[in-house]
Motif scaffolding. Sequence first.
Motif, PDB file in Angstrom:
ATOM      1  N   MET A   1       0.660  -1.590  -0.086  1.00  0.00           N
ATOM      2  CA  MET A   1      -0.508   0.293   0.007  1.00  0.00           C
ATOM      3  C   MET A   1       0.792   0.984  -0.159  1.00  0.00           C
ATOM      4  O   MET A   1       2.143   1.651   0.526  1.00  0.00           O
ATOM      5  N   LYS A   2       0.617   2.585  -0.667  1.00  0.00           N
ATOM      6  CA  LYS A   2       1.304   3.736  -0.417  1.00  0.00           C
ATOM      7  C   LYS A   2       1.578   4.331   1.007  1.00  0.00           C
ATOM      8  O   LYS A   2       0.511   3.837   1.592  1.00  0.00           O
ATOM      9  N   LEU A   3       1.652   4.866   0.853  1.00  0.00           N
ATOM     10  CA  LEU A   3       2.917   5.528   2.441  1.00  0.00           C
ATOM     11  C   LEU A   3       1.549   6.555   2.665  1.00  0.00           C
ATOM     12  O   LEU A   3       1.970   7.428   3.216  1.00  0.00           O
ATOM     13  N   ILE A 254      23.159  -4.766  -3.905  1.00  0.00           N
ATOM     14  CA  ILE A 254      22.862  -5.211  -4.859  1.00  0.00           C
ATOM     15  C   ILE A 254      22.792  -6.893  -4.559  1.00  0.00           C
ATOM     16  O   ILE A 254      21.851  -8.104  -4.315  1.00  0.00           O
ATOM     17  N   THR A 255      23.970  -7.067  -3.125  1.00  0.00           N
ATOM     18  CA  THR A 255      23.198  -8.984  -2.598  1.00  0.00           C
ATOM     19  C   THR A 255      22.000  -9.003  -1.343  1.00  0.00           C
ATOM     20  O   THR A 255      22.257  -9.852  -1.193  1.00  0.00           O
ATOM     21  N   SER A 256      22.025  -7.322  -0.927  1.00  0.00           N
ATOM     22  CA  SER A 256      21.106  -7.924   0.059  1.00  0.00           C
ATOM     23  C   SER A 256      19.245  -8.497  -0.668  1.00  0.00           C
ATOM     24  O   SER A 256      18.918  -8.704  -0.236  1.00  0.00           O
ATOM     25  N   ASN A 257      19.349  -8.474  -1.522  1.00  0.00           N
ATOM     26  CA  ASN A 257      17.421  -9.652  -2.250  1.00  0.00           C
ATOM     27  C   ASN A 257      16.862  -8.540  -2.355  1.00  0.00           C
ATOM     28  O   ASN A 257      15.744  -9.478  -2.261  1.00  0.00           O
ATOM     29  N   GLN A 258      16.691  -7.334  -1.744  1.00  0.00           N
ATOM     30  CA  GLN A 258      15.622  -7.067  -1.939  1.00  0.00           C
ATOM     31  C   GLN A 258      15.318  -5.267  -2.805  1.00  0.00           C
ATOM     32  O   GLN A 258      14.240  -5.314  -2.887  1.00  0.00           O
ATOM     33  N   TYR A 259      16.148  -5.554  -3.512  1.00  0.00           N
ATOM     34  CA  TYR A 259      16.004  -5.262  -5.352  1.00  0.00           C
ATOM     35  C   TYR A 259      16.023  -5.697  -6.555  1.00  0.00           C
ATOM     36  O   TYR A 259      16.785  -6.450  -6.851  1.00  0.00           O
ATOM     37  N   SER A 260      15.732  -5.673  -7.611  1.00  0.00           N
ATOM     38  CA  SER A 260      15.581  -6.197  -8.714  1.00  0.00           C
ATOM     39  C   SER A 260      15.274  -5.236  -9.366  1.00  0.00           C
ATOM     40  O   SER A 260      14.220  -4.209  -9.798  1.00  0.00           O
ATOM     41  N   LEU A 261      16.046  -5.277 -11.152  1.00  0.00           N
ATOM     42  CA  LEU A 261      14.988  -4.686 -12.445  1.00  0.00           C
ATOM     43  C   LEU A 261      13.906  -4.835 -12.779  1.00  0.00           C
ATOM     44  O   LEU A 261      13.471  -6.298 -12.978  1.00  0.00           O
ATOM     45  N   ALA A 262      13.309  -3.767 -12.195  1.00  0.00           N
ATOM     46  CA  ALA A 262      11.719  -4.540 -13.114  1.00  0.00           C
ATOM     47  C   ALA A 262      11.823  -5.070 -15.007  1.00  0.00           C
ATOM     48  O   ALA A 262      12.530  -4.077 -15.490  1.00  0.00           O
ATOM     49  N   PHE A 263      11.295  -5.504 -15.148  1.00  0.00           N
ATOM     50  CA  PHE A 263      11.163  -6.924 -16.150  1.00  0.00           C
ATOM     51  C   PHE A 263      11.136  -5.504 -17.304  1.00  0.00           C
ATOM     52  O   PHE A 263      11.695  -5.275 -18.467  1.00  0.00           O
ATOM     53  N   ASN A 264      10.143  -4.615 -17.498  1.00  0.00           N
ATOM     54  CA  ASN A 264       9.996  -3.988 -18.336  1.00  0.00           C
ATOM     55  C   ASN A 264       9.757  -2.929 -17.989  1.00  0.00           C
ATOM     56  O   ASN A 264       8.974  -1.259 -17.116  1.00  0.00           O
ATOM     57  N   LEU A 265      11.044  -2.165 -18.534  1.00  0.00           N
ATOM     58  CA  LEU A 265      11.469  -0.596 -18.001  1.00  0.00           C
ATOM     59  C   LEU A 265      10.229   0.563 -18.035  1.00  0.00           C
ATOM     60  O   LEU A 265       9.856   1.752 -17.729  1.00  0.00           O
ATOM     61  N   ALA A 266       9.700   0.400 -19.412  1.00  0.00           N
ATOM     62  CA  ALA A 266       8.684   0.980 -20.320  1.00  0.00           C
ATOM     63  C   ALA A 266       7.706   1.660 -18.202  1.00  0.00           C
ATOM     64  O   ALA A 266       6.868   2.843 -18.633  1.00  0.00           O
ATOM     65  N   THR A 267       7.181   0.360 -18.010  1.00  0.00           N
ATOM     66  CA  THR A 267       6.654   0.468 -16.320  1.00  0.00           C
ATOM     67  C   THR A 267       6.824   1.412 -15.208  1.00  0.00           C
ATOM     68  O   THR A 267       5.954   2.032 -14.309  1.00  0.00           O
ATOM     69  N   ASP A 272       1.702   2.553 -12.348  1.00  0.00           N
ATOM     70  CA  ASP A 272       1.345   1.257 -11.524  1.00  0.00           C
ATOM     71  C   ASP A 272       3.184   0.740 -11.139  1.00  0.00           C
ATOM     72  O   ASP A 272       3.658  -0.734 -11.068  1.00  0.00           O
ATOM     73  N   GLY A 273       3.550   1.884 -11.862  1.00  0.00           N
ATOM     74  CA  GLY A 273       5.374   1.040 -10.970  1.00  0.00           C
ATOM     75  C   GLY A 273       5.549   1.992 -10.141  1.00  0.00           C
ATOM     76  O   GLY A 273       7.200   1.781  -9.345  1.00  0.00           O
ATOM     77  N   GLU A 274       4.997   2.688  -9.202  1.00  0.00           N
ATOM     78  CA  GLU A 274       5.760   3.301  -8.458  1.00  0.00           C
ATOM     79  C   GLU A 274       6.055   1.932  -7.648  1.00  0.00           C
ATOM     80  O   GLU A 274       5.567   0.782  -7.127  1.00  0.00           O
ATOM     81  N   ASN A 275       7.060   3.078  -6.247  1.00  0.00           N
ATOM     82  CA  ASN A 275       7.335   1.733  -5.315  1.00  0.00           C
ATOM     83  C   ASN A 275       8.381   0.294  -6.091  1.00  0.00           C
ATOM     84  O   ASN A 275       7.757  -0.487  -4.646  1.00  0.00           O
ATOM     85  N   GLY A 276       8.179  -0.013  -7.110  1.00  0.00           N
ATOM     86  CA  GLY A 276       9.014  -1.715  -7.707  1.00  0.00           C
ATOM     87  C   GLY A 276       9.701  -1.507  -7.195  1.00  0.00           C
ATOM     88  O   GLY A 276      10.685  -1.285  -6.347  1.00  0.00           O
ATOM     89  N   ASN A 434       0.316   3.696 -29.154  1.00  0.00           N
ATOM     90  CA  ASN A 434      -1.306   3.509 -29.357  1.00  0.00           C
ATOM     91  C   ASN A 434      -1.868   4.160 -29.915  1.00  0.00           C
ATOM     92  O   ASN A 434      -2.910   4.566 -28.184  1.00  0.00           O
ATOM     93  N   GLU A 435      -2.601   5.073 -30.449  1.00  0.00           N
ATOM     94  CA  GLU A 435      -4.146   6.144 -30.252  1.00  0.00           C
ATOM     95  C   GLU A 435      -5.178   5.558 -29.271  1.00  0.00           C
ATOM     96  O   GLU A 435      -5.308   4.209 -30.090  1.00  0.00           O
ATOM     97  N   ALA A 436      -5.732   5.719 -28.397  1.00  0.00           N
ATOM     98  CA  ALA A 436      -6.646   5.469 -27.763  1.00  0.00           C
ATOM     99  C   ALA A 436      -6.407   3.670 -26.545  1.00  0.00           C
ATOM    100  O   ALA A 436      -7.013   2.952 -26.954  1.00  0.00           O
ATOM    101  N   ASP A 437      -5.395   3.637 -26.887  1.00  0.00           N
ATOM    102  CA  ASP A 437      -4.854   1.992 -26.394  1.00  0.00           C
ATOM    103  C   ASP A 437      -3.927   2.217 -25.112  1.00  0.00           C
ATOM    104  O   ASP A 437      -2.431   2.675 -26.018  1.00  0.00           O
ATOM    105  N   ASN A 438      -4.164   1.872 -24.269  1.00  0.00           N
ATOM    106  CA  ASN A 438      -3.340   2.801 -22.974  1.00  0.00           C
ATOM    107  C   ASN A 438      -2.926   1.404 -22.640  1.00  0.00           C
ATOM    108  O   ASN A 438      -3.139   1.297 -21.490  1.00  0.00           O
ATOM    109  N   THR A 439      -2.521   0.854 -23.091  1.00  0.00           N
ATOM    110  CA  THR A 439      -1.471  -0.093 -22.356  1.00  0.00           C
ATOM    111  C   THR A 439       0.360  -0.508 -22.903  1.00  0.00           C
ATOM    112  O   THR A 439       0.400   0.653 -23.831  1.00  0.00           O
TER     113      THR A 439
END
Length: 540
Positions: A1-3, A254-267, A272-276, A434-439
Amino acid sequence: MKLRNILIKVLACSSMLIATSSCSSFLDREPQGQAVDTPVYYDDVENAQMAVNACYQAIAQDQGVVAHMQEWMFGEVMSDNSWKGGSDFGDMQDVQMLKEWTAVNVNATSHSAWKTYYQAIHRANTAIKGISPATSFDAEIRDQLVGEALFIRAYSYFYLVRLFGDVPLFTEPVSPDQIGAAGRTPVKEVLTQIEADFAEAAEKLGTKSEMEVGRATSGAAKAYQARVVMYDIGIWNANGHTWQEVFDLTNEVITSNQYSLAFNLATVFEKDGENGTGSIFEVQHETSNTGWANQNTGSTSPILTAPRGTADIKGWGWGFLNPTQDLVDEFEANDPRLDWTAGQDGQFAHGVAQGVAESQFLSGYFPRKVLMDQALRPNEQSDNPQNQRKFRYADILLMNAEAAYHIGNEATARQRVNEVRDRARSMTYPKGWNEADNTYAERDNSGALPEVTATGEQLLEAIYHERRVELALEGLRLWDLMRTGKLETALKKDNIGYREGITGDIVVGNMDGKKLNGIPVLPIPAAEVASFGLTQNPGY
């Protein structure tokens, strides 16, 4: 949840701690009133939490307490990455003056940074002093709260020392007898305090999985400590640091295992990418509908940076932070990050066409990376629900790569750079391409971004290149140029947003007259110099 508890409670408590908007000085006096002046106030866990929440609120005031103030105004517009933009050169003229190094000692943008972060420091000092002796609630919670305040104090001083050099250093709330005797503390001592605060915060704070979403963590404290050390090596060389320290600190993250690169950088910069998974530290924002600017918990940056529109395509923003052609040209052929970073006229974003003009004050590009979905626009234009991404895991990987190179571990350096490039190779088009396609539309990136196999100096340049294209428009470019000795060359480039008749040679000449111990610095607000006897920076 958000802060959410930070954002809801902060408006109620921040005025009790300090109301900077009604005070003319960064040297804010002790909180008035018995409720917050006495140890018993902070011996209540809810009051202690509210005091720390107020510290977060202080660094979230991206509207500025004097004028609009965003980190990208310093870190990007003052570099070769961005034009100022806006309606003309006179629109937020103080930012253009910063870019051309013609700012004066009443520059509203730098004044806002000074005032904002001294407010945060005062709140942090008040919280640390009040909470540290508390005994009526769990000691682990007490130490965590103190750790958060230490983090924010260090974060704030790190911001100030980069802009102003020697600054007044306070580790307790300022008492009345100190006000007339405020002096500037040398960079070396300020950096030492910053590092100590981050180190202690790292010990007191939990990991990302242990802390509430949005709060400072041990990983964030170590990441910032690594950044401080890296900047010191290249900018001030004040404390004899080594690249081994940067490598070790980044490796811990890096070795803390708390973080990783989001699979899709575009997010990453979307809602939907906040606090990812790749977020190390974000300043939290959400729409509160509580008024203009610092009365709310939203961000102004989205409306500042959204395109202004054209005669054919209506815009909703003010058109600041325009990527330069030089930045666009830095991207390799078919690098999918280019479309994500710099948008153009007529392209779709979130399924809606974007109107982007080109003129003597507009570069013809808009900052697609940070564009907020206009469907999220609030009723109050300064109250936008978009977090400020302050530290990403990709940055840690690239810092680790650079450190590995400098300690002779080129294999690890290549590995880290290629981790970042591999992720970029798997990204989609930006959301709503693409036009009218928010994906997120799939794209074929085969053949793009081949693995880095370079050695020696070419490997170091590949790391610098990767930092620029991966982290573009995130407020880091100016400091990367300064610490790598490339700032003057960058500022002499053509077509990076200067007014007609202003050349790179003129800008560098202006900057040369405004250096403190060889480092370019901004003006200390004239009112602070006059009222408290501070020495002004050279050239102002």
